[in-house]
Design a protein around this motif. Structure first.
Motif, PDB file in Angstrom:
ATOM      1  N   PHE A   1      36.885  49.556  25.299  1.00  0.00           N
ATOM      2  CA  PHE A   1      38.396  50.536  24.771  1.00  0.00           C
ATOM      3  C   PHE A   1      38.275  51.291  26.645  1.00  0.00           C
ATOM      4  CE2 PHE A   1      41.527  53.955  24.351  1.00  0.00           C
ATOM      5  CZ  PHE A   1      42.846  52.987  24.753  1.00  0.00           C
ATOM      6  N   LEU A   2      37.231  52.183  26.058  1.00  0.00           N
ATOM      7  CA  LEU A   2      37.217  53.194  27.633  1.00  0.00           C
ATOM      8  C   LEU A   2      37.388  52.250  29.025  1.00  0.00           C
ATOM      9  CD1 LEU A   2      35.414  55.924  25.495  1.00  0.00           C
ATOM     10  CD2 LEU A   2      37.859  56.288  26.522  1.00  0.00           C
ATOM     11  N   ALA A   3      36.169  51.444  29.131  1.00  0.00           N
ATOM     12  CA  ALA A   3      35.495  50.639  30.281  1.00  0.00           C
ATOM     13  C   ALA A   3      37.364  50.303  30.493  1.00  0.00           C
ATOM     14  CB  ALA A   3      34.723  49.368  29.850  1.00  0.00           C
ATOM     15  N   SER A   4      37.959  49.914  29.894  1.00  0.00           N
ATOM     16  CA  SER A   4      39.116  49.529  30.757  1.00  0.00           C
ATOM     17  C   SER A   4      40.568  50.317  30.686  1.00  0.00           C
ATOM     18  CB  SER A   4      39.990  47.975  29.697  1.00  0.00           C
ATOM     19  OG  SER A   4      39.867  48.476  28.253  1.00  0.00           O
ATOM     20  N   LYS A   5      40.534  52.041  30.456  1.00  0.00           N
ATOM     21  CA  LYS A   5      41.166  52.716  30.163  1.00  0.00           C
ATOM     22  C   LYS A   5      41.761  52.493  31.743  1.00  0.00           C
ATOM     23  CE  LYS A   5      41.429  57.585  28.909  1.00  0.00           C
ATOM     24  NZ  LYS A   5      40.610  58.936  27.936  1.00  0.00           N
ATOM     25  N   LYS A   6      40.602  53.072  32.449  1.00  0.00           N
ATOM     26  CA  LYS A   6      41.234  53.793  33.976  1.00  0.00           C
ATOM     27  C   LYS A   6      42.746  52.818  34.378  1.00  0.00           C
ATOM     28  CE  LYS A   6      37.503  52.019  36.788  1.00  0.00           C
ATOM     29  NZ  LYS A   6      36.523  52.670  37.933  1.00  0.00           N
ATOM     30  N   ARG A   7      41.937  51.348  33.898  1.00  0.00           N
ATOM     31  CA  ARG A   7      43.251  50.060  34.305  1.00  0.00           C
ATOM     32  C   ARG A   7      44.034  50.276  33.929  1.00  0.00           C
ATOM     33  NH1 ARG A   7      40.479  44.532  35.230  1.00  0.00           N
ATOM     34  NH2 ARG A   7      42.332  44.413  36.182  1.00  0.00           N
ATOM     35  N   PHE A   8      44.679  50.365  32.207  1.00  0.00           N
ATOM     36  CA  PHE A   8      45.478  50.703  31.873  1.00  0.00           C
ATOM     37  C   PHE A   8      45.904  50.903  30.999  1.00  0.00           C
ATOM     38  CE2 PHE A   8      42.567  46.357  31.329  1.00  0.00           C
ATOM     39  CZ  PHE A   8      43.755  45.566  33.076  1.00  0.00           C
ATOM     40  N   PHE A   9      45.078  51.949  30.763  1.00  0.00           N
ATOM     41  CA  PHE A   9      45.661  53.429  29.537  1.00  0.00           C
ATOM     42  C   PHE A   9      45.732  54.732  30.662  1.00  0.00           C
ATOM     43  CE2 PHE A   9      45.340  56.174  26.056  1.00  0.00           C
ATOM     44  CZ  PHE A   9      46.587  55.244  25.586  1.00  0.00           C
ATOM     45  N   ARG A  10      46.469  55.206  31.473  1.00  0.00           N
ATOM     46  CA  ARG A  10      45.853  55.947  32.240  1.00  0.00           C
ATOM     47  C   ARG A  10      46.698  57.631  32.219  1.00  0.00           C
ATOM     48  NH1 ARG A  10      44.471  53.378  37.515  1.00  0.00           N
ATOM     49  NH2 ARG A  10      45.611  55.331  38.781  1.00  0.00           N
ATOM     50  N   ILE A  11      47.044  57.192  30.828  1.00  0.00           N
ATOM     51  CA  ILE A  11      47.285  58.789  29.995  1.00  0.00           C
ATOM     52  C   ILE A  11      45.987  59.762  30.280  1.00  0.00           C
ATOM     53  CG2 ILE A  11      48.134  60.355  28.042  1.00  0.00           C
ATOM     54  CD1 ILE A  11      49.450  57.813  27.281  1.00  0.00           C
ATOM     55  N   ASP A  12      46.531  61.086  30.960  1.00  0.00           N
ATOM     56  CA  ASP A  12      45.040  62.410  31.034  1.00  0.00           C
ATOM     57  C   ASP A  12      44.714  62.567  29.279  1.00  0.00           C
ATOM     58  OD1 ASP A  12      43.700  63.874  31.923  1.00  0.00           O
ATOM     59  OD2 ASP A  12      45.104  65.213  33.097  1.00  0.00           O
ATOM     60  N   ASP A  13      44.847  62.248  28.267  1.00  0.00           N
ATOM     61  CA  ASP A  13      43.536  62.272  27.855  1.00  0.00           C
ATOM     62  C   ASP A  13      42.352  63.119  28.128  1.00  0.00           C
ATOM     63  OD1 ASP A  13      42.894  62.953  24.753  1.00  0.00           O
ATOM     64  OD2 ASP A  13      42.830  60.263  24.164  1.00  0.00           O
ATOM     65  N   THR A  14      42.268  64.288  28.440  1.00  0.00           N
ATOM     66  CA  THR A  14      40.941  64.431  29.033  1.00  0.00           C
ATOM     67  C   THR A  14      39.789  64.237  28.906  1.00  0.00           C
ATOM     68  OG1 THR A  14      42.763  66.586  29.703  1.00  0.00           O
ATOM     69  CG2 THR A  14      40.015  66.278  30.498  1.00  0.00           C
ATOM     70  N   LEU A  15      39.591  64.532  27.040  1.00  0.00           N
ATOM     71  CA  LEU A  15      38.009  64.592  26.410  1.00  0.00           C
ATOM     72  C   LEU A  15      38.255  62.951  25.491  1.00  0.00           C
ATOM     73  CD1 LEU A  15      37.061  67.659  25.756  1.00  0.00           C
ATOM     74  CD2 LEU A  15      36.968  66.645  27.951  1.00  0.00           C
ATOM     75  N   ASP A  16      39.392  62.553  25.355  1.00  0.00           N
ATOM     76  CA  ASP A  16      39.223  60.754  24.298  1.00  0.00           C
ATOM     77  C   ASP A  16      39.138  61.200  23.582  1.00  0.00           C
ATOM     78  OD1 ASP A  16      39.219  59.654  27.125  1.00  0.00           O
ATOM     79  OD2 ASP A  16      36.674  59.755  27.340  1.00  0.00           O
ATOM     80  N   VAL A  17      40.680  62.174  23.319  1.00  0.00           N
ATOM     81  CA  VAL A  17      40.329  62.231  21.312  1.00  0.00           C
ATOM     82  C   VAL A  17      40.883  61.382  21.401  1.00  0.00           C
ATOM     83  CG1 VAL A  17      42.066  63.939  19.979  1.00  0.00           C
ATOM     84  CG2 VAL A  17      40.959  64.688  22.558  1.00  0.00           C
ATOM     85  N   PHE A  18      42.118  60.697  21.386  1.00  0.00           N
ATOM     86  CA  PHE A  18      42.464  59.579  20.836  1.00  0.00           C
ATOM     87  C   PHE A  18      41.570  58.317  21.176  1.00  0.00           C
ATOM     88  CE2 PHE A  18      44.674  55.227  21.352  1.00  0.00           C
ATOM     89  CZ  PHE A  18      44.797  54.922  20.438  1.00  0.00           C
ATOM     90  N   SER A  19      41.019  58.353  22.455  1.00  0.00           N
ATOM     91  CA  SER A  19      40.076  56.473  22.144  1.00  0.00           C
ATOM     92  C   SER A  19      38.656  57.779  20.555  1.00  0.00           C
ATOM     93  CB  SER A  19      39.182  56.675  22.790  1.00  0.00           C
ATOM     94  OG  SER A  19      39.822  56.456  24.724  1.00  0.00           O
ATOM     95  N   CYS A  20      38.524  58.063  20.798  1.00  0.00           N
ATOM     96  CA  CYS A  20      36.627  58.036  19.624  1.00  0.00           C
ATOM     97  C   CYS A  20      37.011  58.901  18.464  1.00  0.00           C
ATOM     98  CB  CYS A  20      36.734  59.570  19.734  1.00  0.00           C
ATOM     99  SG  CYS A  20      35.655  59.449  21.869  1.00  0.00           S
ATOM    100  N   HIS A  21      38.642  60.106  18.299  1.00  0.00           N
ATOM    101  CA  HIS A  21      38.880  60.099  17.313  1.00  0.00           C
ATOM    102  C   HIS A  21      40.158  58.828  16.128  1.00  0.00           C
ATOM    103  CE1 HIS A  21      36.516  63.844  17.255  1.00  0.00           C
ATOM    104  NE2 HIS A  21      36.467  63.834  18.368  1.00  0.00           N
ATOM    105  N   GLY A  22      40.900  58.791  17.519  1.00  0.00           N
ATOM    106  CA  GLY A  22      41.987  58.509  16.952  1.00  0.00           C
ATOM    107  C   GLY A  22      41.392  56.982  16.577  1.00  0.00           C
ATOM    108  N   LEU A  23      41.339  56.062  17.585  1.00  0.00           N
ATOM    109  CA  LEU A  23      41.266  54.868  17.086  1.00  0.00           C
ATOM    110  C   LEU A  23      39.771  54.875  16.835  1.00  0.00           C
ATOM    111  CD1 LEU A  23      40.844  51.452  18.427  1.00  0.00           C
ATOM    112  CD2 LEU A  23      40.150  52.506  20.131  1.00  0.00           C
TER     113      LEU A  23
END
Length: 451
Positions: free
Chosen positions: A317-339
């Motif tokens: 998910f993080l590898a594709s984040k900059k292409r498809f998910f350009r929200i400034d969730d600065t320290l990946d709170v959603f990616s690490c904790h939400g997902l």
């Protein structure tokens, strides 16, 4: 009056676990601080530490009573406000608190649950780096803990909560802590907008104090043993299982992350493959998050598998984040904790087993496929409710007192703007600028005279 004999071993373990979970908030501050630019370093530490001031006050006033006091399946009451009854229970050794029919004093349970309430809003701070005003932030975490965290904790942790009653399980806070904060962090990032100098194609912006991140990762890992192990609420085999599962899941997530880093380097045909330090630290947290809802409900082998699966999915998910998910969730709170919390909660519905913990449920692999629906329903409820609460709170504050730092102050950095801290290089830099301005003005004057 009923006399309860407390087990000293259980109480000692729970108080130790409380201290370990309290330590996780300054550990989180170090973890986050090492990943931001130097101009926001102290501010990022403060955003976590200030939760240790605000939330215990809220918890004492009414937070604990809302989450665990008498009431209905949705909301508590003011009956335990200011810990009045809890204090009497602790002094006289009686257990009038129906939610706490345990071998520990009620005040131990109060303190332990407070440590969870502290770190949850602190997690959100990683999504708003460098662009949220200080006073609105502090007001937000107080209100968010009241209207969002306390009800969710009641629905899932409290035996009379409606999600608990329908059969949704969460051993140590995968839903209550991680999904709620991850979704709220995402909504906060959307409402606040991007940082003034945000570039989604530059993934290593900041990261100027990575030793702090490594230290924070280690302390979080140690603290998580109290986070998950203490959720057994006694010093028994379930606590031991939770600790072993915690360590195994974190280790397996780190392992798969490092393997994927090396594979990525080979695919790109780099001469030397490298392993990202921030990535490995994030992988540790992902493994810990994924196993949290399942720590006391699954076999050790499943915990290892959960770490692998969670680490792999979040990495991709993080590898594709900059292409498809350009929200400034600065320290990946959603990616690490939400997902991560979502993955762990769903996998718990697959792997949980009553033979492991009689207080749990059988999962889909053990003849109870409906458990997957119970887990999915809980995820949907927590996501929708957290998003709704965060949206209402932040938009209300945005249109009244304002929540976003202006662009110029963002460039200066919040260490200076919010805390009055001046970097030691800054006076010299300012003097240099003044000198250049003087020399330029003299040059202009000379030109005018000659003409």
């Amino acid at each position: 009056m009923s006399n309860i004999t407390f087990r000293h071993g259980d109480n000692a373990w729970m108080m130790t676990s409380t201290a370990l979970v309290y330590m996780m908030t300054p550990a989180l501050a170090c973890f986050y601080g090492g990943l931001v630019e130097s101009k926001n370093f102290l501010n990022q530490l403060f955003l976590s530490i200030v939760c240790m001031a605000i939330i215990p006050v809220q918890w004492c006033l009414f937070g604990y009573s809302f989450a665990f006091g008498p009431g209905n399946s949705v909301f508590g009451s003011f009956e335990y406000s200011l810990q009045r009854k809890a204090s009497l229970i602790a002094v006289y050794g009686e257990n009038a608190n129906n939610i706490d029919g345990l071998s520990i004093p009620s005040l131990t349970f109060v303190a332990y649950q407070c440590s969870f309430a502290i770190i949850t809003p602190a997690l959100i701070s990683g999504a708003v780096v460098g662009r949220m005003k200080l006073i609105p932030y502090m007001l937000f975490i107080f209100l968010w803990a009241t209207v969002c965290y306390d009800p969710i904790a009641r629905w899932i942790f409290y035996p009379g909560g409606w999600l608990f009653q329908i059969g949704s399980i969460d051993f140590a806070g995968g839903l209550v802590v991680h999904v709620s904060s991850g979704i709220s962090g995402l909504i906060a990032a959307l409402i606040l907008g991007k940082r003034a100098q945000f570039d989604p194609d530059v993934l290593t912006t900041g990261q100027t104090n990575l030793p702090y991140t490594i230290l924070g990762t280690g302390l979080l890992w140690v603290g998580w043993m109290g986070f998950n192990g203490g959720s057994a609420l006694s010093a028994d085999g379930i606590a031991a299982l939770a600790i072993v599962n915690t360590n195994v899941a974190a280790a397996s997530s780190m392992t798969i992350w490092m393997i994927l880093d090396l594979i990525k380097g080979k695919i790109r045909q780099q001469n030397t493959s490298f392993i990202s330090i921030p990535g490995v630290c994030s992988a540790t947290v992902v493994g810990l998050v994924v196993v949290t809802p399942a720590a006391g409900f699954v076999q050790v082998g499943y915990a290892c598998l959960m770490g692998f699966v969670g680490g792999f999915i979040v990495y991709m998910f993080l590898a594709s984040k900059k292409r498809f998910f350009r929200i400034d969730d600065t320290l990946d709170v959603f990616s690490c904790h939400g997902l991560g919390g979502f993955i762990g909660t769903i996998l718990t519905g697959l792997f949980c087993q009553k033979d492991v913990n009689s207080n749990g449920k059988n999962g889909a692999l053990y003849g109870n496929p409906i458990q997957l629906w119970h887990q999915l329903l809980a995820v949907l409820v927590v996501c929708v409710y957290s998003a709704l609460c965060t949206t209402i709170l932040l938009l209300t504050m945005h249109f009244t007192i304002g929540i976003r730092i202006d662009r110029i102050d963002q460039v200066r950095g919040l260490d200076n703007v919010a805390h009055g801290v001046i970097e030691h290089e800054q006076p010299a830099r300012l003097q240099s600028i003044k000198t250049k301005k003087r020399s330029n003005s003299n040059a202009l004057a000379t030109i005018k005279i000659d003409s």
